[in-house]
Write a protein that holds these residues in place. Sequence first.
Motif, PDB file in Angstrom:
ATOM      1  N   PHE A   1      -1.840  -0.873  -8.670  1.00 36.78           N
ATOM      2  CA  PHE A   1      -2.662   0.701  -9.078  1.00 36.78           C
ATOM      3  C   PHE A   1      -1.517   1.577  -8.841  1.00 36.78           C
ATOM      4  N   ASN A   2      -1.851   2.612  -9.576  1.00 37.56           N
ATOM      5  CA  ASN A   2      -0.874   3.840  -9.338  1.00 37.56           C
ATOM      6  C   ASN A   2      -1.640   5.007  -9.768  1.00 37.56           C
ATOM      7  N   PRO A   3      -1.660   5.864  -8.788  1.00 34.71           N
ATOM      8  CA  PRO A   3      -0.941   5.900  -7.594  1.00 34.71           C
ATOM      9  C   PRO A   3      -1.122   4.645  -6.762  1.00 34.71           C
ATOM     10  N   PRO A   4      -0.766   4.427  -5.593  1.00 38.27           N
ATOM     11  CA  PRO A   4      -1.073   3.309  -4.685  1.00 38.27           C
ATOM     12  C   PRO A   4      -2.220   3.912  -3.762  1.00 38.27           C
ATOM     13  N   LEU A   5      -2.984   2.685  -3.528  1.00 38.32           N
ATOM     14  CA  LEU A   5      -4.385   2.824  -2.600  1.00 38.32           C
ATOM     15  C   LEU A   5      -3.669   2.896  -1.157  1.00 38.32           C
ATOM     16  N   SER A   6      -4.436   3.676  -0.190  1.00 38.94           N
ATOM     17  CA  SER A   6      -4.067   3.571   1.106  1.00 38.94           C
ATOM     18  C   SER A   6      -4.549   2.473   1.793  1.00 38.94           C
ATOM     19  N   GLY A   7      -5.458   1.807   1.377  1.00 38.39           N
ATOM     20  CA  GLY A   7      -5.972   0.486   2.084  1.00 38.39           C
ATOM     21  C   GLY A   7      -7.464   0.221   2.242  1.00 38.39           C
ATOM     22  N   LYS A   8      -8.301   1.416   2.674  1.00 37.40           N
ATOM     23  CA  LYS A   8      -9.645   0.915   3.093  1.00 37.40           C
ATOM     24  C   LYS A   8     -10.407   1.370   1.833  1.00 37.40           C
ATOM     25  N   GLU A   9      -9.985   1.704   0.579  1.00 34.20           N
ATOM     26  CA  GLU A   9     -10.778   2.197  -0.289  1.00 34.20           C
ATOM     27  C   GLU A   9     -11.804   1.141  -0.951  1.00 34.20           C
ATOM     28  N   VAL A  10     -13.094   1.371  -1.278  1.00 37.30           N
ATOM     29  CA  VAL A  10     -14.057   0.697  -1.928  1.00 37.30           C
ATOM     30  C   VAL A  10     -14.689   1.817  -2.791  1.00 37.30           C
TER      31      VAL A  10
ATOM     32  N   LEU B   1       0.910  -1.146   0.097  1.00 36.61           N
ATOM     33  CA  LEU B   1      -0.034  -0.091   0.081  1.00 36.61           C
ATOM     34  C   LEU B   1       1.040   1.109  -0.066  1.00 36.61           C
ATOM     35  N   LYS B   2       0.251   2.150  -0.205  1.00 40.91           N
ATOM     36  CA  LYS B   2       0.879   3.537   0.049  1.00 40.91           C
ATOM     37  C   LYS B   2       1.777   3.928   0.976  1.00 40.91           C
ATOM     38  N   GLY B   3       1.528   3.424   2.097  1.00 44.79           N
ATOM     39  CA  GLY B   3       2.254   3.442   3.313  1.00 44.79           C
ATOM     40  C   GLY B   3       3.425   2.632   3.110  1.00 44.79           C
ATOM     41  N   ASP B   4       4.000   1.928   2.464  1.00 43.91           N
ATOM     42  CA  ASP B   4       5.079   1.112   2.061  1.00 43.91           C
ATOM     43  C   ASP B   4       5.954   1.725   1.339  1.00 43.91           C
ATOM     44  N   LYS B   5       5.541   2.964   0.797  1.00 43.32           N
ATOM     45  CA  LYS B   5       6.365   3.866  -0.083  1.00 43.32           C
ATOM     46  C   LYS B   5       7.139   3.243  -1.256  1.00 43.32           C
ATOM     47  N   MET B   6       6.416   2.538  -2.050  1.00 40.47           N
ATOM     48  CA  MET B   6       7.032   1.738  -3.270  1.00 40.47           C
ATOM     49  C   MET B   6       6.490   2.464  -4.390  1.00 40.47           C
ATOM     50  N   GLY B   7       5.573   3.601  -4.497  1.00 44.64           N
ATOM     51  CA  GLY B   7       5.100   4.070  -5.644  1.00 44.64           C
ATOM     52  C   GLY B   7       3.884   3.516  -6.439  1.00 44.64           C
ATOM     53  N   PHE B   8       3.578   2.335  -5.854  1.00 38.28           N
ATOM     54  CA  PHE B   8       2.394   1.664  -6.236  1.00 38.28           C
ATOM     55  C   PHE B   8       1.767   0.687  -5.413  1.00 38.28           C
TER      56      PHE B   8
ATOM     57  N   GLU C   1      -4.357   1.092 -13.592  1.00 43.06           N
ATOM     58  CA  GLU C   1      -4.406  -0.262 -13.042  1.00 43.06           C
ATOM     59  C   GLU C   1      -4.307  -1.244 -14.052  1.00 43.06           C
ATOM     60  N   SER C   2      -3.340  -2.294 -13.593  1.00 40.90           N
ATOM     61  CA  SER C   2      -2.994  -3.416 -14.593  1.00 40.90           C
ATOM     62  C   SER C   2      -3.615  -4.738 -13.636  1.00 40.90           C
ATOM     63  N   VAL C   3      -4.353  -5.466 -14.295  1.00 39.53           N
ATOM     64  CA  VAL C   3      -4.778  -6.629 -13.645  1.00 39.53           C
ATOM     65  C   VAL C   3      -4.636  -8.044 -14.438  1.00 39.53           C
ATOM     66  N   TYR C   4      -4.306  -8.707 -13.752  1.00 40.13           N
ATOM     67  CA  TYR C   4      -3.664  -9.941 -14.289  1.00 40.13           C
ATOM     68  C   TYR C   4      -4.563 -11.167 -13.551  1.00 40.13           C
ATOM     69  N   CYS C   5      -5.247 -12.096 -14.520  1.00 34.57           N
ATOM     70  CA  CYS C   5      -6.134 -13.171 -13.997  1.00 34.57           C
ATOM     71  C   CYS C   5      -5.265 -14.328 -13.604  1.00 34.57           C
TER      72      CYS C   5
END
Length: 134
Positions: free
Chosen positions: A109-118, A30-37, A59-63
């Motif tokens: 996801f870019n920018p990264p999500l923080s965590g609780k998003e819906v 997540l965003k708090g991990d400071k990886m940029g995605f 967003e990129s999505v792999y099945c």
Amino acid sequence: MIVRNLEDAEKGNRRIVSPDGNWESTRMLLKGDKMGFSFHITTIYAGADFGIHYQNHLESVYCISGEGEVETVEDGVVHPIKPGTLYILDKNDKHILRAFKEMKMACVFNPPLSGKEVHNAEGAYELEAEAVEG
């Protein structure tokens, strides 16, 4: 180095279940991990059929498993999804996601999500949301 285990993350506060009953997502990075995605393992429940429009994120999505389809709203083109399929929402594409069989997806996801998003009423994630701790 950051090391996380999916099974452990699913048991904790990193597992977010959509209020509409279409999906759940375990937010591994997540965003708090400071990886940029951010990186998520998302399950789309069988029978789900819903619109999404990430206006603030790419967003990129792999099945990994399952079967379904993604339809771009602008042109009505339908793309089948099966294990090994990657689709990339590189233009904030408004789309409809359908799961014929439960689908397990790896999402970035870019920018990264923080965590609780819906998803909000427009099918987007807000840029700022409550962060997941731990």
